[in-house]
Design an enzyme around this catalytic site. Structure first.
Site, PDB file in Angstrom:
ATOM      1  N   ASP A   1     -26.020   5.274 -12.782  1.00 19.31           N
ATOM      2  CA  ASP A   1     -27.182   5.222 -12.659  1.00 19.31           C
ATOM      3  C   ASP A   1     -27.994   3.994 -12.143  1.00 19.31           C
ATOM      4  O   ASP A   1     -29.159   4.208 -11.361  1.00 19.31           O
ATOM      5  CB  ASP A   1     -28.054   5.484 -14.226  1.00 19.31           C
ATOM      6  CG  ASP A   1     -27.657   6.845 -15.021  1.00 19.31           C
ATOM      7  OD1 ASP A   1     -27.254   7.711 -13.989  1.00 19.31           O
ATOM      8  OD2 ASP A   1     -27.629   7.000 -15.996  1.00 19.31           O
TER       9      ASP A   1
ATOM     10  N   GLU B   1      -4.579  34.201  -6.990  1.00 15.23           N
ATOM     11  CA  GLU B   1      -5.391  33.031  -7.642  1.00 15.23           C
ATOM     12  C   GLU B   1      -6.407  33.816  -8.593  1.00 15.23           C
ATOM     13  O   GLU B   1      -6.563  34.971  -8.538  1.00 15.23           O
ATOM     14  CB  GLU B   1      -6.184  32.296  -6.327  1.00 15.23           C
ATOM     15  CG  GLU B   1      -7.037  33.042  -5.548  1.00 15.23           C
ATOM     16  CD  GLU B   1      -7.730  32.120  -4.795  1.00 15.23           C
ATOM     17  OE1 GLU B   1      -7.597  31.060  -4.830  1.00 15.23           O
ATOM     18  OE2 GLU B   1      -8.402  32.569  -3.614  1.00 15.23           O
TER      19      GLU B   1
ATOM     20  N   LYS C   1      -9.602  35.411 -10.338  1.00 20.27           N
ATOM     21  CA  LYS C   1     -11.023  36.017  -9.750  1.00 20.27           C
ATOM     22  C   LYS C   1     -12.069  35.236 -10.761  1.00 20.27           C
ATOM     23  O   LYS C   1     -12.265  36.008 -11.818  1.00 20.27           O
ATOM     24  CB  LYS C   1     -10.936  37.543  -9.666  1.00 20.27           C
ATOM     25  CG  LYS C   1     -11.975  37.845  -9.124  1.00 20.27           C
ATOM     26  CD  LYS C   1     -12.222  39.515  -9.047  1.00 20.27           C
ATOM     27  CE  LYS C   1     -13.367  40.049  -8.375  1.00 20.27           C
ATOM     28  NZ  LYS C   1     -14.396  39.876  -9.271  1.00 20.27           N
TER      29      LYS C   1
ATOM     30  N   ASP D   1     -15.810  35.083 -12.037  1.00 21.71           N
ATOM     31  CA  ASP D   1     -17.174  36.088 -12.280  1.00 21.71           C
ATOM     32  C   ASP D   1     -18.348  35.091 -12.229  1.00 21.71           C
ATOM     33  O   ASP D   1     -18.940  34.593 -12.974  1.00 21.71           O
ATOM     34  CB  ASP D   1     -17.198  36.524 -13.593  1.00 21.71           C
ATOM     35  CG  ASP D   1     -18.084  37.854 -13.575  1.00 21.71           C
ATOM     36  OD1 ASP D   1     -18.201  38.525 -12.466  1.00 21.71           O
ATOM     37  OD2 ASP D   1     -18.221  38.485 -14.578  1.00 21.71           O
TER      38      ASP D   1
ATOM     39  N   TYR E   1     -16.530  27.132  -6.222  1.00 22.89           N
ATOM     40  CA  TYR E   1     -15.075  27.284  -6.124  1.00 22.89           C
ATOM     41  C   TYR E   1     -14.651  28.108  -4.660  1.00 22.89           C
ATOM     42  O   TYR E   1     -15.151  29.195  -4.529  1.00 22.89           O
ATOM     43  CB  TYR E   1     -14.287  28.049  -7.066  1.00 22.89           C
ATOM     44  CG  TYR E   1     -13.945  27.201  -8.473  1.00 22.89           C
ATOM     45  CD1 TYR E   1     -12.591  26.323  -8.401  1.00 22.89           C
ATOM     46  CD2 TYR E   1     -14.872  26.872  -9.215  1.00 22.89           C
ATOM     47  CE1 TYR E   1     -12.370  25.585  -9.334  1.00 22.89           C
ATOM     48  CE2 TYR E   1     -14.416  25.968 -10.372  1.00 22.89           C
ATOM     49  CZ  TYR E   1     -13.280  25.287 -10.578  1.00 22.89           C
ATOM     50  OH  TYR E   1     -12.972  24.516 -11.581  1.00 22.89           O
TER      51      TYR E   1
ATOM     52  N   LYS F   1      -7.777  43.641 -11.856  1.00 23.68           N
ATOM     53  CA  LYS F   1      -8.956  43.263 -12.805  1.00 23.68           C
ATOM     54  C   LYS F   1      -7.754  43.192 -14.321  1.00 23.68           C
ATOM     55  O   LYS F   1      -6.855  43.909 -14.419  1.00 23.68           O
ATOM     56  CB  LYS F   1      -9.925  44.330 -13.215  1.00 23.68           C
ATOM     57  CG  LYS F   1     -10.696  44.588 -11.802  1.00 23.68           C
ATOM     58  CD  LYS F   1     -11.444  43.218 -11.953  1.00 23.68           C
ATOM     59  CE  LYS F   1     -12.950  43.482 -10.943  1.00 23.68           C
ATOM     60  NZ  LYS F   1     -13.898  44.038 -11.470  1.00 23.68           N
TER      61      LYS F   1
ATOM     62  N   CYS G   1     -34.481  71.284 -17.435  1.00 26.12           N
ATOM     63  CA  CYS G   1     -34.515  69.806 -16.864  1.00 26.12           C
ATOM     64  C   CYS G   1     -35.331  68.973 -17.802  1.00 26.12           C
ATOM     65  O   CYS G   1     -36.506  69.324 -18.222  1.00 26.12           O
ATOM     66  CB  CYS G   1     -35.035  69.851 -15.376  1.00 26.12           C
ATOM     67  SG  CYS G   1     -35.437  68.282 -14.856  1.00 26.12           S
TER      68      CYS G   1
ATOM     69  N   CYS H   1     -38.640  67.921 -15.389  1.00 28.74           N
ATOM     70  CA  CYS H   1     -39.624  68.932 -14.843  1.00 28.74           C
ATOM     71  C   CYS H   1     -39.881  70.111 -15.705  1.00 28.74           C
ATOM     72  O   CYS H   1     -40.602  71.163 -15.595  1.00 28.74           O
ATOM     73  CB  CYS H   1     -39.548  69.115 -13.636  1.00 28.74           C
ATOM     74  SG  CYS H   1     -37.941  70.140 -12.989  1.00 28.74           S
TER      75      CYS H   1
ATOM     76  N   CYS I   1     -30.404  70.462 -11.977  1.00 25.70           N
ATOM     77  CA  CYS I   1     -31.924  70.928 -11.884  1.00 25.70           C
ATOM     78  C   CYS I   1     -32.057  71.328 -10.267  1.00 25.70           C
ATOM     79  O   CYS I   1     -31.754  70.670  -9.288  1.00 25.70           O
ATOM     80  CB  CYS I   1     -32.866  69.768 -12.027  1.00 25.70           C
ATOM     81  SG  CYS I   1     -34.615  70.267 -11.726  1.00 25.70           S
TER      82      CYS I   1
ATOM     83  N   CYS J   1     -38.917  68.162  -8.562  1.00 24.33           N
ATOM     84  CA  CYS J   1     -38.770  67.397  -9.747  1.00 24.33           C
ATOM     85  C   CYS J   1     -38.789  65.861  -9.306  1.00 24.33           C
ATOM     86  O   CYS J   1     -38.282  65.331  -8.461  1.00 24.33           O
ATOM     87  CB  CYS J   1     -37.208  67.621 -10.080  1.00 24.33           C
ATOM     88  SG  CYS J   1     -36.860  66.631 -11.836  1.00 24.33           S
TER      89      CYS J   1
END
Length: 648
Positions: free
Chosen positions: A34, A108, A110, A112, A215, A304, A398, A401, A414, A419
């Site tokens: 600082d 490596e 993954k 998020d 990263y 995953k 539907c 509609c 539908c 619609c």
């Protein structure tokens, strides 16, 4: 303080900051840092014209923007193919080996977060761009300059794009949310949302406070000569970038599985949220040989992590009407936290699935979520029923509609083209990136325009006037002008993009290109026999197209008249040695293989990625690998690049 002393103090500050933020091994106290920081800041305040481009004081932000501008990546940023099981990894490996032979894989974690592309020119950080649609992203350079693990300057001449993930460490995420709650602000749902939201702050000083970390995981434009991606990344780490906590070179499924399970065991120890492991072919020349599909590189995939399961309760079923009229049931569940995200809804796909699972409203269920995968119900815990559960009835009309639905068993549709939900969803699809790419026409705006009866279908977009939008919620003069201009700019788009944008079931971008080239504007009158004769188009796709044109014939002709799409002429290749031949390219050539591929395709050749007995020619350059060896073993004709050009 002289300028020379100022420069020396900057270098000391940079060294201390690198030890603290990148190496995680402080070599100075906070007090020392600082004190020196404020000495540098005082000099810069007194001498604003001498402020160094890479001064640590530039990390605090302070630039306030009105909005983010768009910027192009020099090389496309691709997404990845996801695999979830050992069998799927083995299938991916088998495809890879079949095309390029045995190779080494670089694995490596993954992380998020939010993908980012950093562009350095002659050693200076000149631009930071979000992934966006892969070709164009948002320019967030001022914000990225505040990230301590992003060097403002590197020892590299020329252009280099360094790709990576902007993440927030788990403990920092909790601290940020605690601060937000104390200040009466809404907390972030998960670290990924926090990272993405922090990058999109118009005030860069807000980003500076968010403790973001970068990263690197790959490269775009570069002139590095290393033969392996892992070697190129080692060079990137030497430039001062963070290295992932774990990475490994693997050969074959056993080593890949061992490293994968090792990463899972370290999931809680690693300070960032991981949602899987990335597997990449390490040899750069083999990556080029494998190439890309329309969406993903063939040389990398994301393995995953196992889905996280939670028990919750189904409170209600909501019906959604898509652009093609298909009615999809969605389970409204008791909100439950899964890996930092609050889940309140789960897809049920169709009513056959509800019947198969025996699901009732009020049931306790097991819900899973894996990374980006939409949460889904895997099991109904019927032993927990108390008699208050209510049967789920297949709809006969539907929900939007009220018109009678067509029940085809698996699908309930539908049929009403007017619609409101069908209209809204078809316009959203029409406007999205990859289709007509109408910038500024998001889902909320489409809903407002339909609700206020400003438009009734896609065609209505082209009849909007300034006064139609004036006074609507959120519509200011600048925004209205930009939206109307974005709509006008779509006139004259290539025909394939318009076909893709119409939202015809089973007809994506690749099929749209083939259809546009084959039929042009006569696509409205194409027959079943003509469609299925096109390579890659089957009967299901053909029937879907025919049904769409039967119902919307006049509407499509009006669209053609309004938009005047550009029709690419189907040019018959002149007679040449490569016309109607199957050709494979391998090795380094005098120009990029993409240019050679395009040239051969214009000559009527089919350029394939793998060698087989049906291959007519393998054309090779320097450092040709397994494809050339395989061609020789099969007796396939081989040509050098020079021999190919002599034949032409």
């Amino acid at each position: 303080m002289t300028n020379e002393q100022y420069q020396e103090k900057i270098q000391i500050l940079k060294k201390w900051a690198y030890a603290y933020y990148v190496v995680d091994n402080p070599i100075a106290t906070d007090e020392e840092y600082d004190k020196l920081y404020h000495e540098v800041l005082d000099y810069e305040t007194a001498n604003p014209s001498e402020v160094a481009e890479d001064s640590p004081t530039k990390r605090v932000g302070g630039v306030v923007r009105d909005e983010f501008s768009k910027a192009k990546h020099i090389k496309r940023m691709w997404s990845m193919e996801d695999v979830f099981t050992t069998n799927e990894v083995q299938e991916w490996l088998d495809r890879t080996v079949k095309n390029v032979g045995d190779c080494t894989y670089f694995c490596e974690p993954k992380f998020d977060g939010a993908s980012m592309n950093l562009l350095y020119e002659d050693g200076k950080l000149v631009r930071a761009i979000t992934r966006g649609d892969g070709a164009v992203g948002e320019e967030v350079t001022d914000n990225v300059r505040t990230i301590r693990s992003v060097p403002l300057s590197i020892e590299y001449e020329g252009l280099i794009e360094i790709r990576g993930e902007v993440v927030i460490r788990k403990d920092d995420f909790e601290a940020i949310n605690k601060e937000r709650l104390e200040e009466g602000e809404q907390s972030f749902a998960n670290p990924r949302n926090a990272a993405a939201g922090s990058l999109r702050q118009l005030d860069s000083s807000v980003t500076a406070k968010r403790r973001l970390v970068f990263y690197p995981w790959g490269l775009g434009e570069n002139s590095l000569e290393e033969s392996k991606l892992s070697e190129k990344m080692d060079f990137v780490y030497e430039l001062g970038f963070l290295e992932p906590p774990h990475a490994q070179e693997c050969n074959g499924i056993e080593e890949i599985e061992a490293f994968y399970h090792n990463l899972i065991s370290l999931r809680d120890e690693i300070p960032m949220i991981m949602d899987g492991m990335v597997i990449k072919v390490d040899e750069v020349n083999l990556q080029e040989d494998l190439g890309y599909t329309v969406k993903v590189p063939k040389w990398m995939c994301a393995y995953k992590f196992p889905a996280v399961e939670k028990v919750t309760k189904v409170n209600a079923i909501t019906l959604q009407v898509g652009r093609t009229g298909v009615i999809t049931p969605v389970a409204e569940v008791e909100p439950v936290e899964v890996e930092g995200a609050i889940i309140a809804r789960a897809t049920l796909h169709n009513f056959d699935e509800i019947e198969r699972k025996g699901l009732m409203i009020g049931d306790s269920v097991i819900l899973i979520r894996s990374g980006d995968v939409i949460p889904k119900i895997t099991k109904v815990l019927d032993d927990r029923r108390d008699g208050s559960e209510v049967e789920i009835i297949r709809p006969t009309e539907c929900p939007t509609c009220g018109s009678e639905v067509l029940d085809e068993g698996t699908l309930i549709k539908c049929q009403n083209l007017d619609c409101p939900d069908r209209v809204v969803n078809s316009i959203i699809h029409f406007a999205k990136k990859g289709c007509m790419n109408i910038d500024g026409l998001g889902s909320k705006i489409v809903e407002i325009l339909v609700k206020e009866h400003k438009i009734e279908d896609i065609l209505g977009l082209y009849h909007l006037k300034f006064e139609d939008l004036e006074g609507l919620e959120g519509f200011k003069e600048k925004r209205i002008s930009k939206l109307l201009q974005a709509i006008a700019d779509t006139k004259g788009v290539p025909l394939y993009r318009l076909i893709s944008a119409m939202g015809i079931e089973h007809i994506g971008e690749v099929a749209s290109k083939s259809l546009a080239l084959e039929f042009g504007l006569s696509i409205v009158d194409a027959t079943l026999e003509e469609i299925v004769a096109i390579d890659g188009l089957g009967e299901e796709m053909a029937n879907s197209l025919l049904e769409f044109m039967r119902v919307n014939y006049d509407f499509v002709l009006k669209l053609f008249e309004e938009i005047q799409p550009t029709v690419e002429e189907k040019v018959e290749a002149v007679e040449n040695p490569f016309k109607d031949k199957t050709v494979v390219l391998t090795g380094s050539m005098s120009v990029s293989r993409g240019i050679v591929k395009e040239m051969l395709e214009k000559l009527g050749a089919k350029v394939s990625g793998s060698v087989s007995k049906k291959t007519d020619y393998v054309i090779y350059g320097e450092d040709a690998g397994s494809k050339l060896t395989k061609a020789e073993s099969l007796g396939v004709n081989t040509l050098t690049e020079d021999e190919m050009r002599e034949m032409l």
